[in-house]
Design a protein around this motif. Structure first.
Motif, mmCIF file in Angstrom:
data_model
loop_
_atom_site.group_PDB
_atom_site.id
_atom_site.type_symbol
_atom_site.label_atom_id
_atom_site.label_comp_id
_atom_site.label_asym_id
_atom_site.label_seq_id
_atom_site.Cartn_x
_atom_site.Cartn_y
_atom_site.Cartn_z
ATOM 1 N N PHE A 24 39.376 32.484 51.689
ATOM 2 C CA PHE A 24 40.700 31.904 51.815
ATOM 3 C C PHE A 24 41.182 31.411 50.472
ATOM 4 C CE2 PHE A 24 38.791 31.436 56.014
ATOM 5 C CZ PHE A 24 39.761 32.042 56.787
ATOM 6 N N TYR A 25 42.428 31.672 50.172
ATOM 7 C CA TYR A 25 42.987 31.310 48.872
ATOM 8 C C TYR A 25 44.249 30.498 49.079
ATOM 9 C CZ TYR A 25 45.095 31.795 44.280
ATOM 10 O OH TYR A 25 45.651 31.541 43.067
ATOM 11 N N GLY A 26 44.298 29.378 48.398
ATOM 12 C CA GLY A 26 45.522 28.574 48.400
ATOM 13 C C GLY A 26 45.865 27.953 49.722
ATOM 14 N N GLY A 27 44.884 27.830 50.631
ATOM 15 C CA GLY A 27 45.143 27.171 51.888
ATOM 16 C C GLY A 27 45.971 27.988 52.856
ATOM 17 N N ALA A 28 46.288 29.214 52.529
ATOM 18 C CA ALA A 28 47.146 30.025 53.377
ATOM 19 C C ALA A 28 46.340 31.124 54.028
ATOM 20 C CB ALA A 28 48.279 30.630 52.555
ATOM 21 N N VAL A 29 46.440 31.222 55.337
ATOM 22 C CA VAL A 29 45.767 32.290 56.050
ATOM 23 C C VAL A 29 46.537 33.579 55.838
ATOM 24 C CG1 VAL A 29 44.923 33.036 58.281
ATOM 25 C CG2 VAL A 29 45.020 30.607 57.760
ATOM 26 N N THR A 30 45.842 34.654 55.566
ATOM 27 C CA THR A 30 46.518 35.872 55.172
ATOM 28 C C THR A 30 46.685 36.828 56.328
ATOM 29 O OG1 THR A 30 44.494 37.054 54.621
ATOM 30 C CG2 THR A 30 45.446 35.663 52.912
ATOM 31 N N GLY A 31 47.556 37.793 56.138
ATOM 32 C CA GLY A 31 47.724 38.873 57.083
ATOM 33 C C GLY A 31 46.971 40.094 56.610
ATOM 34 N N THR A 32 47.134 41.218 57.306
ATOM 35 C CA THR A 32 46.350 42.404 57.007
ATOM 36 C C THR A 32 46.772 43.064 55.707
ATOM 37 O OG1 THR A 32 47.901 43.706 58.349
ATOM 38 C CG2 THR A 32 45.949 42.833 59.450
ATOM 39 N N SER A 33 47.958 42.793 55.206
ATOM 40 C CA SER A 33 48.438 43.470 54.012
ATOM 41 C C SER A 33 48.055 42.751 52.728
ATOM 42 C CB SER A 33 49.964 43.598 54.071
ATOM 43 O OG SER A 33 50.548 42.325 53.891
ATOM 44 N N GLY A 34 47.398 41.618 52.814
ATOM 45 C CA GLY A 34 47.096 40.835 51.632
ATOM 46 C C GLY A 34 48.187 39.851 51.289
ATOM 47 N N PRO A 81 49.859 36.343 51.817
ATOM 48 C CA PRO A 81 49.549 35.058 52.437
ATOM 49 C C PRO A 81 50.509 34.742 53.578
ATOM 50 C CG PRO A 81 49.406 34.877 50.065
ATOM 51 C CD PRO A 81 49.979 36.245 50.359
ATOM 52 N N CYS A 82 49.953 34.281 54.696
ATOM 53 C CA CYS A 82 50.729 33.894 55.877
ATOM 54 C C CYS A 82 51.503 35.064 56.469
ATOM 55 C CB CYS A 82 51.688 32.750 55.556
ATOM 56 S SG CYS A 82 50.912 31.310 54.823
ATOM 57 N N GLY A 83 51.141 36.281 56.113
ATOM 58 C CA GLY A 83 51.865 37.438 56.620
ATOM 59 C C GLY A 83 51.803 37.574 58.128
ATOM 60 N N ARG A 84 50.836 36.879 58.746
ATOM 61 C CA ARG A 84 50.695 36.986 60.196
ATOM 62 C C ARG A 84 51.907 36.447 60.943
ATOM 63 N NH1 ARG A 84 49.141 32.218 58.744
ATOM 64 N NH2 ARG A 84 49.069 30.461 60.186
ATOM 65 N N VAL A 85 52.727 35.598 60.290
ATOM 66 C CA VAL A 85 53.882 35.019 60.976
ATOM 67 C C VAL A 85 55.122 35.895 60.832
ATOM 68 C CG1 VAL A 85 52.992 32.688 60.607
ATOM 69 C CG2 VAL A 85 54.688 33.622 59.028
ATOM 70 N N SER A 86 55.020 36.993 60.080
ATOM 71 C CA SER A 86 56.190 37.851 59.873
ATOM 72 C C SER A 86 55.757 39.291 59.637
ATOM 73 C CB SER A 86 57.027 37.356 58.689
ATOM 74 O OG SER A 86 58.105 38.234 58.434
ATOM 75 N N VAL A 87 55.915 40.093 60.665
ATOM 76 C CA VAL A 87 55.592 41.524 60.541
ATOM 77 C C VAL A 87 56.502 42.173 59.506
ATOM 78 C CG1 VAL A 87 55.556 43.730 61.762
ATOM 79 C CG2 VAL A 87 54.744 41.656 62.909
ATOM 80 N N GLU A 88 57.775 41.760 59.494
ATOM 81 C CA GLU A 88 58.727 42.349 58.553
ATOM 82 C C GLU A 88 58.343 42.071 57.096
ATOM 83 O OE1 GLU A 88 60.554 41.772 62.478
ATOM 84 O OE2 GLU A 88 59.560 40.412 61.086
ATOM 85 N N ALA A 89 57.829 40.866 56.830
ATOM 86 C CA ALA A 89 57.415 40.528 55.470
ATOM 87 C C ALA A 89 56.254 41.413 55.023
ATOM 88 C CB ALA A 89 57.020 39.051 55.380
ATOM 89 N N LEU A 123 58.211 32.071 51.669
ATOM 90 C CA LEU A 123 58.986 32.128 52.906
ATOM 91 C C LEU A 123 58.077 32.075 54.135
ATOM 92 C CD1 LEU A 123 61.647 34.818 51.908
ATOM 93 C CD2 LEU A 123 62.120 32.422 52.453
ATOM 94 N N THR A 124 57.041 32.908 54.152
ATOM 95 C CA THR A 124 56.185 32.974 55.331
ATOM 96 C C THR A 124 55.315 31.732 55.487
ATOM 97 O OG1 THR A 124 54.573 34.277 54.049
ATOM 98 C CG2 THR A 124 56.142 35.498 55.399
ATOM 99 N N CYS A 125 54.811 31.185 54.380
ATOM 100 C CA CYS A 125 53.984 29.982 54.480
ATOM 101 C C CYS A 125 54.832 28.763 54.819
ATOM 102 C CB CYS A 125 53.209 29.766 53.185
ATOM 103 S SG CYS A 125 51.881 30.973 52.916
ATOM 104 N N PHE A 126 56.060 28.725 54.330
ATOM 105 C CA PHE A 126 57.001 27.673 54.706
ATOM 106 C C PHE A 126 57.225 27.697 56.209
ATOM 107 C CE2 PHE A 126 61.657 26.152 54.380
ATOM 108 C CZ PHE A 126 61.287 24.821 54.452
ATOM 109 N N LYS A 127 57.452 28.881 56.753
ATOM 110 C CA LYS A 127 57.629 29.015 58.195
ATOM 111 C C LYS A 127 56.358 28.616 58.937
ATOM 112 C CE LYS A 127 58.331 32.441 61.862
ATOM 113 N NZ LYS A 127 58.521 33.874 62.189
ATOM 114 N N SER A 128 55.205 29.029 58.415
ATOM 115 C CA SER A 128 53.938 28.719 59.070
ATOM 116 C C SER A 128 53.727 27.214 59.198
ATOM 117 C CB SER A 128 52.776 29.347 58.283
ATOM 118 O OG SER A 128 51.530 29.044 58.875
#
Length: 238
Positions: free
Chosen positions: A53-63, A65-73, A105-110
């Protein structure tokens, strides 16, 4: 006591010291490997034994950070990260900037959607004057306290929007994307931007200020009273 007894005690102590040394020295540097976990830093710059884990942000499959909250991102970032930047010299730098923006954007939303309203995902994200008016962690804290004036929030999102569209145009040129692909990239970005803005407006602007913060009659406040919402903007004329 007999020599035999003291011999047993010595053997037990030696065994304990040996096991302690084995686990402290022999098992050192056994932190989880980064397989299947990608942070926001370039992977080539990270050691293979680093935490996943890097920077406290959980990542999505694309690398992202926080991509799990936005498929479009994730889709938008993948559009450019999977292509070679063959035109110009700034393509890779622009891609990192776009990744940083999408991360914010995604981590802010998370964090805004977290049940306990904690500043976790954004706390290590850096401040960049070309895209931020304040550190995103500070903005998140002000949102939780209901202390963000609507105009401040609008200015920040406008800056994120303009910077994101500029990066997309530059990356489309650098990767020789077609006009159709460029249009798709802009559409994905607006979906991400609008989604996060809607979440922020609901969290940051609705409700009275929290905690010990007090405002006076001349202080800027986050909330606009219902009694003046319908008044036209002041133009300096009586």
């Amino acid at each position: 006591m007999s020599t035999f007894f003291w011999g047993i005690i010595g053997a037990v102590i030696a065994l304990f010291i040996g096991l302690t040394a084995f686990f402290v020295v022999g098992r050192a540097d056994t932190r989880p490997i980064r397989q299947n976990f990608k942070g926001s830093a370039d992977e080539d710059e990270r050691d293979s034994n680093e935490e996943g884990f890097y920077g406290g942000a959980v990542t999505g499959t694309s690398g992202l950070p926080c991509g799990r909250v936005s498929v479009e991102a994730e889709q938008l970032y993948a559009m450019f990260s999977s292509r070679s930047m063959t035109v110009g010299e700034e393509g890779n730098t622009d891609l990192r900037d776009l990744k940083d923006l999408l991360s914010k954007l995604t981590c802010f939303k998370s964090d805004l959607m977290s049940p306990g309203q904690t500043i976790t995902a954004v706390k290590e994200l850096g401040f960049a004057t070309h895209m931020d008016i304040q550190p995103v962690a500070d903005l998140t804290g002000r949102c939780f306290a209901k202390l963000v004036p609507e105009r401040d929030l609008s200015i920040q999102f406008e800056k994120w929007r303009d910077f994101g569209l500029d990066m997309i145009k530059r990356l489309c040129t650098a990767s020789s994307m077609s006009e159709l692909e460029a249009s798709q990239a802009e559409r994905l970005f607006f979906l991400v931007w609008n989604d996060v803005m809607n979440v922020a407006q609901g969290t940051c602007l609705q409700g009275p200020p929290k905690g010990i913060f007090k405002t006076g009659p001349y202080d800027p406040v986050a909330n606009t009273p219902d009694s003046i919402k319908e008044l036209r903007p002041y133009d300096g004329l009586y």
